[in-house]
Design a protein around this motif. Structure first.
Motif, PDB file in Angstrom:
ATOM      1  N   PRO A  51       0.815  -1.215   0.000  1.00  0.00           N
ATOM      2  CA  PRO A  51       0.000   0.000   0.000  1.00  0.00           C
ATOM      3  C   PRO A  51       0.853   1.272   0.000  1.00  0.00           C
ATOM      4  CG  PRO A  51      -0.869  -1.570   1.581  1.00  0.00           C
ATOM      5  CD  PRO A  51       0.453  -2.120   1.103  1.00  0.00           C
ATOM      6  N   ALA A  52       2.028   1.225   0.622  1.00  0.00           N
ATOM      7  CA  ALA A  52       2.902   2.405   0.654  1.00  0.00           C
ATOM      8  C   ALA A  52       3.342   2.786  -0.754  1.00  0.00           C
ATOM      9  CB  ALA A  52       4.118   2.137   1.540  1.00  0.00           C
ATOM     10  N   GLU A  53       3.678   1.783  -1.583  1.00  0.00           N
ATOM     11  CA  GLU A  53       4.060   2.066  -2.965  1.00  0.00           C
ATOM     12  C   GLU A  53       2.906   2.686  -3.739  1.00  0.00           C
ATOM     13  OE1 GLU A  53       7.334  -1.054  -4.475  1.00  0.00           O
ATOM     14  OE2 GLU A  53       5.393  -1.926  -3.999  1.00  0.00           O
ATOM     15  N   ALA A  54       1.724   2.122  -3.568  1.00  0.00           N
ATOM     16  CA  ALA A  54       0.552   2.634  -4.276  1.00  0.00           C
ATOM     17  C   ALA A  54       0.246   4.070  -3.869  1.00  0.00           C
ATOM     18  CB  ALA A  54      -0.649   1.735  -4.019  1.00  0.00           C
ATOM     19  N   GLU A  55       0.320   4.370  -2.573  1.00  0.00           N
ATOM     20  CA  GLU A  55       0.066   5.728  -2.092  1.00  0.00           C
ATOM     21  C   GLU A  55       1.090   6.707  -2.652  1.00  0.00           C
ATOM     22  OE1 GLU A  55      -2.506   6.886  -0.496  1.00  0.00           O
ATOM     23  OE2 GLU A  55      -3.450   5.041   0.172  1.00  0.00           O
ATOM     24  N   MET A  56       2.359   6.274  -2.719  1.00  0.00           N
ATOM     25  CA  MET A  56       3.413   7.131  -3.246  1.00  0.00           C
ATOM     26  C   MET A  56       3.149   7.448  -4.721  1.00  0.00           C
ATOM     27  SD  MET A  56       7.492   6.354  -3.696  1.00  0.00           S
ATOM     28  CE  MET A  56       7.187   5.102  -4.935  1.00  0.00           C
ATOM     29  N   TYR A 105       4.060   7.981 -14.814  1.00  0.00           N
ATOM     30  CA  TYR A 105       4.609   6.797 -14.154  1.00  0.00           C
ATOM     31  C   TYR A 105       5.954   6.414 -14.772  1.00  0.00           C
ATOM     32  CZ  TYR A 105       5.173   2.197 -12.134  1.00  0.00           C
ATOM     33  OH  TYR A 105       5.680   1.118 -11.467  1.00  0.00           O
ATOM     34  N   TYR A 106       5.997   6.306 -16.089  1.00  0.00           N
ATOM     35  CA  TYR A 106       7.238   5.882 -16.753  1.00  0.00           C
ATOM     36  C   TYR A 106       8.330   6.942 -16.665  1.00  0.00           C
ATOM     37  CZ  TYR A 106       4.765   1.782 -18.271  1.00  0.00           C
ATOM     38  OH  TYR A 106       4.058   0.605 -18.275  1.00  0.00           O
ATOM     39  N   ALA A 107       7.956   8.211 -16.581  1.00  0.00           N
ATOM     40  CA  ALA A 107       8.955   9.266 -16.406  1.00  0.00           C
ATOM     41  C   ALA A 107       9.649   9.139 -15.049  1.00  0.00           C
ATOM     42  CB  ALA A 107       8.309  10.646 -16.537  1.00  0.00           C
ATOM     43  N   PHE A 108       8.908   8.721 -14.029  1.00  0.00           N
ATOM     44  CA  PHE A 108       9.478   8.579 -12.696  1.00  0.00           C
ATOM     45  C   PHE A 108      10.148   7.229 -12.480  1.00  0.00           C
ATOM     46  CE2 PHE A 108       7.038  12.294 -11.677  1.00  0.00           C
ATOM     47  CZ  PHE A 108       7.698  12.873 -10.615  1.00  0.00           C
ATOM     48  N   PHE A 109       9.528   6.151 -12.965  1.00  0.00           N
ATOM     49  CA  PHE A 109       9.961   4.810 -12.581  1.00  0.00           C
ATOM     50  C   PHE A 109      10.406   3.915 -13.732  1.00  0.00           C
ATOM     51  CE2 PHE A 109       6.604   6.198  -9.609  1.00  0.00           C
ATOM     52  CZ  PHE A 109       7.415   6.431  -8.520  1.00  0.00           C
ATOM     53  N   GLU A 111      10.520   1.140 -16.256  1.00  0.00           N
ATOM     54  CA  GLU A 111       9.838  -0.158 -16.316  1.00  0.00           C
ATOM     55  C   GLU A 111       9.702  -0.819 -14.943  1.00  0.00           C
ATOM     56  OE1 GLU A 111       8.411  -1.482 -19.070  1.00  0.00           O
ATOM     57  OE2 GLU A 111       8.981   0.327 -20.149  1.00  0.00           O
ATOM     58  N   ASP A 112      10.176  -0.140 -13.865  1.00  0.00           N
ATOM     59  CA  ASP A 112      10.090  -0.729 -12.531  1.00  0.00           C
ATOM     60  C   ASP A 112       8.641  -0.974 -12.153  1.00  0.00           C
ATOM     61  OD1 ASP A 112      12.804  -0.608 -12.233  1.00  0.00           O
ATOM     62  OD2 ASP A 112      12.798   1.210 -11.006  1.00  0.00           O
ATOM     63  N   GLU A 113       8.359  -2.199 -11.718  1.00  0.00           N
ATOM     64  CA  GLU A 113       7.002  -2.528 -11.285  1.00  0.00           C
ATOM     65  C   GLU A 113       6.806  -2.243  -9.808  1.00  0.00           C
ATOM     66  OE1 GLU A 113       5.974  -6.479 -12.494  1.00  0.00           O
ATOM     67  OE2 GLU A 113       6.658  -6.134 -14.532  1.00  0.00           O
ATOM     68  N   THR A 114       7.898  -2.181  -9.052  1.00  0.00           N
ATOM     69  CA  THR A 114       7.833  -1.895  -7.626  1.00  0.00           C
ATOM     70  C   THR A 114       8.742  -0.706  -7.335  1.00  0.00           C
ATOM     71  OG1 THR A 114       9.552  -3.516  -7.206  1.00  0.00           O
ATOM     72  CG2 THR A 114       7.286  -4.274  -6.970  1.00  0.00           C
ATOM     73  N   PRO A 115       8.221   0.513  -7.361  1.00  0.00           N
ATOM     74  CA  PRO A 115       9.034   1.724  -7.262  1.00  0.00           C
ATOM     75  C   PRO A 115       9.904   1.836  -6.010  1.00  0.00           C
ATOM     76  CG  PRO A 115       6.830   2.270  -7.948  1.00  0.00           C
ATOM     77  CD  PRO A 115       6.825   0.813  -7.588  1.00  0.00           C
ATOM     78  N   LEU A 116       9.462   1.304  -4.882  1.00  0.00           N
ATOM     79  CA  LEU A 116      10.263   1.463  -3.664  1.00  0.00           C
ATOM     80  C   LEU A 116      11.517   0.605  -3.678  1.00  0.00           C
ATOM     81  CD1 LEU A 116       7.530   1.692  -0.891  1.00  0.00           C
ATOM     82  CD2 LEU A 116       8.866   3.526  -1.883  1.00  0.00           C
ATOM     83  N   THR A 117      11.459  -0.562  -4.315  1.00  0.00           N
ATOM     84  CA  THR A 117      12.620  -1.444  -4.343  1.00  0.00           C
ATOM     85  C   THR A 117      13.342  -1.410  -5.674  1.00  0.00           C
ATOM     86  OG1 THR A 117      11.316  -3.326  -5.085  1.00  0.00           O
ATOM     87  CG2 THR A 117      11.569  -3.034  -2.692  1.00  0.00           C
ATOM     88  N   GLU A 119      12.712  -3.256  -8.175  1.00  0.00           N
ATOM     89  CA  GLU A 119      12.725  -4.582  -8.773  1.00  0.00           C
ATOM     90  C   GLU A 119      11.384  -4.841  -9.445  1.00  0.00           C
ATOM     91  OE1 GLU A 119      13.252  -6.997  -5.344  1.00  0.00           O
ATOM     92  OE2 GLU A 119      15.402  -6.727  -5.280  1.00  0.00           O
ATOM     93  N   SER A 120      11.395  -5.667 -10.464  1.00  0.00           N
ATOM     94  CA  SER A 120      10.139  -6.105 -11.041  1.00  0.00           C
ATOM     95  C   SER A 120       9.756  -7.422 -10.373  1.00  0.00           C
ATOM     96  CB  SER A 120      10.255  -6.292 -12.544  1.00  0.00           C
ATOM     97  OG  SER A 120      11.099  -7.382 -12.835  1.00  0.00           O
TER      98      SER A 120
END
Length: 125
Positions: A51-56, A105-109, A111-117, A119-120
């Protein structure tokens, strides 16, 4: 009184938006009031394990003028304390903002599927 950022309306006597801290104005600028005010139809943008990733991600989207909310497990953004213990979360965006949401989303992250880590899901074992 209106927030020039999120366009929320507040009662007289309130001077700052509690959501984004912006100084309230008596009237929205003309270009803001011309924005499409029809009802939003939210569709999934991306699912997250946390949920923290989604909120971010939702916060970043909202700051870039994308209408976004988080649906977390059995709870949602209206119950953030409950949503922190739920498994998985989905960022929903207004279908009118989908292209912009993907762009942000793609400008910030990338292809990362999990922005906090960074990793995909395929990287996890």
């Amino acid at each position: 009184m209106f927030c020039p950022v999120c366009e929320s309306e507040y009662e007289a006597g309130i001077t700052r938006c509690p959501d984004d801290g912006a100084e309230l104005v008596e009237k929205l600028p003309q270009e803001k009031s011309a924005r499409d005010q029809s009802e939003a139809r939210f569709i999934p943008l991306h699912a997250f394990g946390s949920p923290a990733e989604a909120e971010m991600v939702a916060d970043i989207l909202q700051k870039n003028e994308v209408r976004a909310v988080v649906k977390a497990g059995g709870a949602d953004a209206f119950a953030p304390l409950l949503s922190t213990t739920a498994q998985g979360s989905v960022v929903l965006v207004d279908e009118r903002d989908l292209d912009r949401a993907r762009e942000v989303y793609y400008a910030f992250f990338g292809e990362d599927e999990t922005p906090l880590t960074g990793e995909s899901e395929g990287d996890w074992k």
